[in-house]
Design an enzyme around this catalytic site. Structure first.
Site, PDB file in Angstrom:
ATOM      1  N   ALA A   1      88.527  74.878 -57.326  1.00 50.43           N
ATOM      2  CA  ALA A   1      88.529  73.409 -57.411  1.00 50.43           C
ATOM      3  C   ALA A   1      87.129  72.851 -57.679  1.00 50.43           C
ATOM      4  CB  ALA A   1      89.066  72.838 -56.094  1.00 50.43           C
ATOM      5  N   PRO A   2      87.007  71.795 -58.504  1.00 48.65           N
ATOM      6  CA  PRO A   2      88.085  71.048 -59.178  1.00 48.65           C
ATOM      7  C   PRO A   2      88.570  71.667 -60.492  1.00 48.65           C
ATOM      8  CG  PRO A   2      85.950  70.005 -59.578  1.00 48.65           C
ATOM      9  CD  PRO A   2      85.685  71.164 -58.668  1.00 48.65           C
TER      10      PRO A   2
ATOM     11  N   GLY B   1      86.462  73.670 -63.098  1.00 45.68           N
ATOM     12  CA  GLY B   1      85.584  73.928 -64.248  1.00 45.68           C
ATOM     13  C   GLY B   1      85.697  75.343 -64.805  1.00 45.68           C
TER      14      GLY B   1
ATOM     15  N   ASP C   1      92.538  77.873 -54.515  1.00 45.13           N
ATOM     16  CA  ASP C   1      91.660  76.976 -53.745  1.00 45.13           C
ATOM     17  C   ASP C   1      92.544  76.036 -52.943  1.00 45.13           C
ATOM     18  OD1 ASP C   1      89.640  74.972 -52.937  1.00 45.13           O
ATOM     19  OD2 ASP C   1      88.395  75.868 -54.494  1.00 45.13           O
TER      20      ASP C   1
ATOM     21  N   ASP D   1      93.603  81.206 -49.187  1.00 41.73           N
ATOM     22  CA  ASP D   1      92.240  81.662 -48.902  1.00 41.73           C
ATOM     23  C   ASP D   1      91.869  82.732 -49.940  1.00 41.73           C
ATOM     24  OD1 ASP D   1      89.950  82.888 -47.968  1.00 41.73           O
ATOM     25  OD2 ASP D   1      90.544  82.775 -45.857  1.00 41.73           O
TER      26      ASP D   1
ATOM     27  N   ASP E   1      83.661  81.580 -57.489  1.00 47.00           N
ATOM     28  CA  ASP E   1      82.532  80.663 -57.242  1.00 47.00           C
ATOM     29  C   ASP E   1      82.629  80.112 -55.824  1.00 47.00           C
ATOM     30  OD1 ASP E   1      80.307  79.109 -57.876  1.00 47.00           O
ATOM     31  OD2 ASP E   1      81.451  77.530 -58.858  1.00 47.00           O
TER      32      ASP E   1
ATOM     33  N   LYS F   1      75.612  83.119 -53.689  1.00 42.63           N
ATOM     34  CA  LYS F   1      74.741  82.026 -53.216  1.00 42.63           C
ATOM     35  C   LYS F   1      73.675  82.663 -52.330  1.00 42.63           C
ATOM     36  CE  LYS F   1      78.239  79.586 -54.785  1.00 42.63           C
ATOM     37  NZ  LYS F   1      78.251  78.909 -56.069  1.00 42.63           N
TER      38      LYS F   1
HETATM   39  C1  LIG Z   1      81.291  75.354 -55.991  1.00 47.52           C
HETATM   40  S1  LIG Z   1      82.973  74.949 -55.730  1.00 47.52           S
HETATM   41  C2  LIG Z   1      83.743  75.669 -57.126  1.00 47.52           C
HETATM   42  C3  LIG Z   1      83.581  74.897 -58.403  1.00 47.52           C
HETATM   43  C4  LIG Z   1      84.417  75.473 -59.520  1.00 47.52           C
HETATM   44  N1  LIG Z   1      83.954  76.786 -59.906  1.00 47.52           N
HETATM   45  C5  LIG Z   1      84.427  74.592 -60.735  1.00 47.52           C
HETATM   46  O1  LIG Z   1      83.993  75.058 -61.789  1.00 47.52           O
HETATM   47  O2  LIG Z   1      84.889  73.451 -60.678  1.00 47.52           O
HETATM   48  C6  LIG Z   1      83.422  76.034 -54.459  1.00 47.52           C
HETATM   49  C7  LIG Z   1      84.888  76.000 -54.089  1.00 47.52           C
HETATM   50  O3  LIG Z   1      85.146  77.140 -53.289  1.00 47.52           O
HETATM   51  C8  LIG Z   1      86.199  76.800 -52.448  1.00 47.52           C
HETATM   52  N2  LIG Z   1      86.267  77.765 -51.345  1.00 47.52           N
HETATM   53  C9  LIG Z   1      85.334  78.045 -50.416  1.00 47.52           C
HETATM   54  N3  LIG Z   1      85.806  79.009 -49.572  1.00 47.52           N
HETATM   55  C10 LIG Z   1      87.024  79.334 -50.022  1.00 47.52           C
HETATM   56  C11 LIG Z   1      88.001  80.263 -49.614  1.00 47.52           C
HETATM   57  N4  LIG Z   1      87.798  81.045 -48.543  1.00 47.52           N
HETATM   58  N5  LIG Z   1      89.157  80.342 -50.306  1.00 47.52           N
HETATM   59  C12 LIG Z   1      89.370  79.561 -51.380  1.00 47.52           C
HETATM   60  N6  LIG Z   1      88.480  78.665 -51.816  1.00 47.52           N
HETATM   61  C13 LIG Z   1      87.322  78.561 -51.146  1.00 47.52           C
HETATM   62  C14 LIG Z   1      85.905  75.369 -52.019  1.00 47.52           C
HETATM   63  O4  LIG Z   1      87.105  74.717 -51.617  1.00 47.52           O
HETATM   64  C15 LIG Z   1      85.322  74.786 -53.318  1.00 47.52           C
HETATM   65  O5  LIG Z   1      86.319  74.085 -54.033  1.00 47.52           O
END
Ligand SMILES: C[S@@+](CC[C@H](N)C(=O)[O-])C[C@H]1O[C@@H](n2cnc3c(N)ncnc32)[C@H](O)[C@@H]1O
Length: 355
Positions: free
Chosen positions: A225-226, A228, A244, A264, A280, A309
């Site tokens: 999310a969202p 990209g 997500d 998850d 990501d 990260k």
């Molecule tokens: C940096 S954003 C991703 C942006 C995405 N790559 C884009 O291009 O729009 C990180 C995402 O990781 C998700 N996230 C973090 N931990 C997670 C998990 N354990 N399972 C699924 N999603 C996770 C968050 O909800 C967030 O939407």
């Protein structure tokens, strides 16, 4: 040609990581030398007795924190702003004492991508226009751009200080300052899309992009999310499962090529093997590296791009540790490349493909 150092450009603030990387890699390749840098300068010099040999021993595509790799021919300090051309021609002439005269295929005049370096952009542009004809006149530069010949770079550190360097175009970034200029597409759900676009452009070669990204392939996007990264995969012809708990941009779902799974990303696994998995998720880098390794080991995907990260401290040590952990736990023959991309902030991006 004489050369006394490698000059590598990097993201401002990541000089300690690049210095540590160069020091470690040079030692592994059997070279003595030392890194010299200043915090937030956007570059690191690695001074070494046989810098030309070190340049060949450290291929650009293996460096993680370097945006560009250059071989320094001369460090020109206290330049007179009324004539910076004569010292450059003299420095080039001096290099012929120890080797054959080269004709360069291109001239790039650059500056570090730092607070001090960015204001030098105007000077760099104007100076390139003045220097180019002078180099041609003196026989140092080919009449037409020629990518098969070495490239000459002048890197301004200040108005009075420039480094004269060269690169082998097959072993250097193909963009001035090592920065690919990518435009944000109006349909892209987030700026993060640029990160995956840059990763595909930088970490894969032309042949791999054609072979590994084909219409009808299937992929998963963990932490989507969202949307990209999912959007970039769809534009490359893939069908994507976007994992997500957060919402995706509705127009992404309208493509009919995206399935949104609220789950998850550390537990979800595909029902059948996929071509790609990208990730990501913002999480501890070791946890991400371990999960990525599980995907490769279990054969849930053949190719992956993921972000790690980095914590604020000991970022080089953490990078090394996570990449070692990933390759050890995947336990499969893989090609692995990693880089801190221009669109990466406190992170690096990794590409791995099964061999
Ligand atoms: C940096 S954003 C991703 C942006 C995405 N790559 C884009 O291009 O729009 C990180 C995402 O990781 C998700 N996230 C973090 N931990 C997670 C998990 N354990 N399972 C699924 N999603 C996770 C968050 O909800 C967030 O939407």
């Amino acid at each position: 040609m004489t050369a006394d150092a490698l000059l590598c450009l990097c993201r401002a603030g990541f000089e300690p990581e690049l210095a540590a990387e160069l020091t470690e890699r040079a030692a592994e390749a059997g070279f003595a030398g030392y890194a010299r840098t200043q915090r937030a300068s956007g570059f690191v010099e690695f001074v070494c007795h046989d810098a030309a040999a070190l340049d060949r021993a450290l291929p650009f595509h293996q460096l993680i924190f370097a945006r560009q790799k250059l071989l320094r021919l001369a460090d020109l300090r206290e330049l007179d702003p009324t004539d910076r051309i004569a010292p450059i021609l003299a420095a080039l002439e001096a290099t012929t004492a120890e080797g054959p005269r080269s004709t360069f295929g291109e001239l790039w005049v650059e500056h570090p991508d730092s607070d001090e370096g960015k204001p030098l952009a105007g000077l760099a542009r104007a100076f390139a226009n003045a220097l180019r004809p002078a180099l041609r006149e003196a026989g140092w530069l080919s009449r037409q751009d020629d990518a098969s010949r070495p490239r000459l770079h002048v890197v301004f550190v200040s108005g009075q200080h420039a480094m004269l360097t060269r690169s082998d175009t097959r072993d250097a970034a193909p963009w001035p300052l090592g920065i690919p200029r990518l435009r944000m597409h109006p349909d892209a759900p987030s700026r993060s899309a640029l990160k995956l676009e840059e990763a595909l452009l930088t970490l894969l070669d032309d042949g791999e992009r054609k072979r590994l990204l084909r219409d009808g392939m299937r992929g998963a996007d963990l932490g989507a999310a969202p949307g990209g990264w999912s959007w970039v995969l769809v534009r490359n012809g893939l069908h994507v499962t976007s994992v997500d708990n957060g919402p995706l941009r509705p127009h992404l779902l309208d493509s009919g090529k995206v399935e949104h799974v609220r789950a998850d990303g550390f537990h979800w696994q595909p029902k059948a093997p996929l071509d790609w998995m990208v990730c990501d998720m913002v999480e501890q880098p070791r946890r991400v590296a371990e999960r990525m390794a599980t995907w490769m080991r279990e054969g849930w995907c053949r190719h992956t791009i993921f972000n790690l990260k980095l914590p604020m401290k000991k970022r080089w040590d953490e990078t090394r540790l996570c990449l070692d952990l990933f390759t050890a736990q995947a336990a499969r023959p893989m090609t692995v490349r990693a880089r801190q991309l221009f669109h990466d902030r406190e992170e690096i991006t990794v590409f791995a493909t099964l061999r």
